[in-house]
Design a protein around this motif. Structure first.
Motif, PDB file in Angstrom:
ATOM      1  N   GLU A 320      26.012  57.956  60.702  1.00 40.66           N
ATOM      2  CA  GLU A 320      26.193  56.580  60.239  1.00 40.66           C
ATOM      3  C   GLU A 320      27.612  56.128  60.547  1.00 40.66           C
ATOM      4  OE1 GLU A 320      25.475  53.821  56.268  1.00 40.66           O
ATOM      5  OE2 GLU A 320      25.288  56.004  56.161  1.00 40.66           O
ATOM      6  N   ILE A 321      27.741  54.975  61.169  1.00 40.82           N
ATOM      7  CA  ILE A 321      29.037  54.437  61.591  1.00 40.82           C
ATOM      8  C   ILE A 321      29.261  53.084  60.922  1.00 40.82           C
ATOM      9  CG2 ILE A 321      30.416  53.661  63.570  1.00 40.82           C
ATOM     10  CD1 ILE A 321      28.734  55.536  65.319  1.00 40.82           C
ATOM     11  N   ASP A 322      30.413  52.939  60.282  1.00 46.39           N
ATOM     12  CA  ASP A 322      30.811  51.653  59.702  1.00 46.39           C
ATOM     13  C   ASP A 322      31.358  50.787  60.828  1.00 46.39           C
ATOM     14  OD1 ASP A 322      31.985  49.483  58.423  1.00 46.39           O
ATOM     15  OD2 ASP A 322      32.674  50.665  56.715  1.00 46.39           O
ATOM     16  N   SER A 352      26.322  48.815  59.046  1.00 47.33           N
ATOM     17  CA  SER A 352      26.511  50.123  59.665  1.00 47.33           C
ATOM     18  C   SER A 352      25.517  50.301  60.806  1.00 47.33           C
ATOM     19  CB  SER A 352      26.347  51.242  58.636  1.00 47.33           C
ATOM     20  OG  SER A 352      25.038  51.198  58.078  1.00 47.33           O
ATOM     21  N   THR A 467      18.014  50.815  62.060  1.00 44.92           N
ATOM     22  CA  THR A 467      19.213  50.758  61.218  1.00 44.92           C
ATOM     23  C   THR A 467      19.185  51.870  60.195  1.00 44.92           C
ATOM     24  OG1 THR A 467      18.085  49.211  59.746  1.00 44.92           O
ATOM     25  CG2 THR A 467      19.454  48.281  61.468  1.00 44.92           C
TER      26      THR A 467
END
Length: 470
Positions: A320-322, A352, A467
């Protein structure tokens, strides 16, 4: 089996058709033969029963045996077949009438009592010397008013029926053989005509070589099964032709890219070796060679990454990437380069994304480097991240420096450049956008580029599917 494997398809199918026709016809023919044989045997049995019953009735109407002896011809001809057996005698005495042309020996069978009707179960089966089937029966009859008991032994010799059945069997065998031959011949003729499109496909395929990849089968008048196959082959040839052209272009571009730094190193080294140089001059040549070798190393590294990505050997482990935090980091990292061209970053992001962090950074970095290199001085580079209908989208937008619109159809091709300029810090070797597309392929995502002519603005988009973490 090896002999069978060398046969052509039409010979195999024709032979199998003939074999199937032979088996079906033989099965049907022998079934009919058995049915006719059974019917004839049944008819002979009932004929024998009827005639013996007739004898019993005649004996019942006679007063004594003298009446029979006075009319022997009547009794001798009642079975109708000259091979049949007729034996009449009093119980325990010798026969007083015996007609047995074939000298057949009657089997020991129980006699049907007086007053009991004959049936098929009372008959016994025997065989003549020539193999003909014989049906035997023995019955008792009451003689007129004398109340003498007469034993009647009769046999029906199926000579005529045997001849008819033999003739019928020969005809069945001839019909089976003729059917097999005709079916095989007709199947071969039909298959030869039906498989003609395959011969045409063979001839077309023989024309295809690296110099004639444009040849297509295009057999619209072929049967539906072959037409779908030729369409699949044509589609495959389209892909092969495109890939072959791409490979040729890639090889030419790669040779050009590698040749440039090699020529630079060779030229500098040859110049340095023509005469004695100072240590500082040699150091300068070595530094220049190291720079060109670094460029070669980057080209090789990028080519290896693209080759692995094409073969799907690279696994994209996702986290998971912000998006807002990561885009801010990228903007801070490239801010010094952007300031050299009086450019700035505008970051707008939320939500995210699930992707491989290293690959994601590399893809966005390449887009940012491209924007800095080709962007117009004094403008802003927009980094936008968000979610739209279940997909995460990253957009990099900048105004173009070049007055001519870019070729958006070729921007993701390998070794493609918008111009001939080179820059060391941007690592411009024409592979940056190709790597971006390869990374998106590994993530099962999509890349797109849009050019707005009225604002001279170009927008790159990266669309990541889903997502949620997978």
């Amino acid at each position: 089996m090896k002999f069978w494997n060398h046969w052509e398809l039409r010979y195999r199918v024709a032979a199998l058709f003939g074999l199937v026709a032979c088996l079906v016809t033989a099965g049907l023919g022998f079934y009919l033969y058995a049915s006719v044989r059974q019917a004839m045997e049944m008819r002979a049995d009932y004929t024998l029963i009827g005639r013996v019953e007739h004898f019993r009735n005649l004996f019942h109407d006679l007063y004594d045996i003298k009446q029979m002896e006075e009319r022997p011809g009547l009794f001798e001809s009642m079975l109708g077949n000259e091979q049949d057996v007729r034996i009449f005698k009093r119980v325990g005495d010798a026969p007083f009438i015996q007609v047995n042309p074939g000298k057949l020996t009657p089997p020991a069978i129980p006699a049907v009592p007086v007053g009991t009707a004959l049936n098929i179960e009372a008959l016994r089966t025997g065989q003549a010397d020539d193999g003909v089937r014989v049906r035997w029966v023995t019955a008792l009859a009451m003689l007129g008013t004398n109340k003498d008991t007469i034993e009647i032994t009769a046999a029906y010799v199926m000579t005529q029926e045997s001849k008819v059945l033999s003739t019928y069997l020969y005809r069945v065998m001839a019909a089976v053989a003729l059917t097999a031959l005709l079916t095989t011949a007709l199947a071969f003729i039909i298959l030869r005509r039906g498989l003609r499109p395959i011969k045409l496909m063979h001839d077309k395929a023989a024309e295809i070589n690296p110099a004639k990849l444009s040849v297509r089968f295009g057999m619209q008048d072929a049967p539906p099964e072959l037409r779908s196959l030729t369409e699949a082959f044509d589609a495959m040839l389209d892909r092969l032709e495109k890939g072959y052209e791409h490979l040729n272009q890639f090889s030419a571009d790669l040779a050009h890219e590698v040749r440039t730094p090699v020529n630079i190193m060779m030229g500098q080294s040859q110049v340095a070796l023509r005469q004695a140089r100072s240590a500082a001059e040699y150091e300068q040549v070595l530094e220049s060679n190291v720079e060109e070798l670094s460029r070669l190393a980057r080209i090789i590294e990028n080519i290896l990454f693209l080759a692995n990505a094409d073969q799907d050997t690279v696994v994209a482990d996702r986290v998971e990437i912000d998006m807002a935090a990561e885009l801010e980091k990228i903007a801070d990292y490239f801010e010094p380069l952007a300031e050299e061209k009086q450019m700035r970053f505008e970051v707008t992001a939320n939500g995210s994304i699930f992707a491989n962090l290293i690959m994601w950074r590399r893809a966005v970095n390449n887009l940012v480097l491209n924007a800095i290199r080709y962007g117009k001085s004094g403008t802003a580079i927009q980094l936008i991240g968000g979610q739209n209908e279940g997909t995460a989208v990253i957009s990099v937008i900048n105004q173009c420096e070049a007055p001519q619109p870019p070729d958006t159809d070729r921007m993701f091709d390998r070794f493609y450049r918008g111009d001939a300029s080179r820059s060391a810090y941007t690592e411009s070797n024409g592979l940056g956008l190709s790597i971006v597309r390869a990374i998106m392929h590994l993530h099962h995502g999509a890349t797109s580029v849009t050019y707005l002519a009225e604002a001279n603005t170009i927008c790159f988009k990266l669309q990541f599917p889903g997502t949620t973490l997978k």
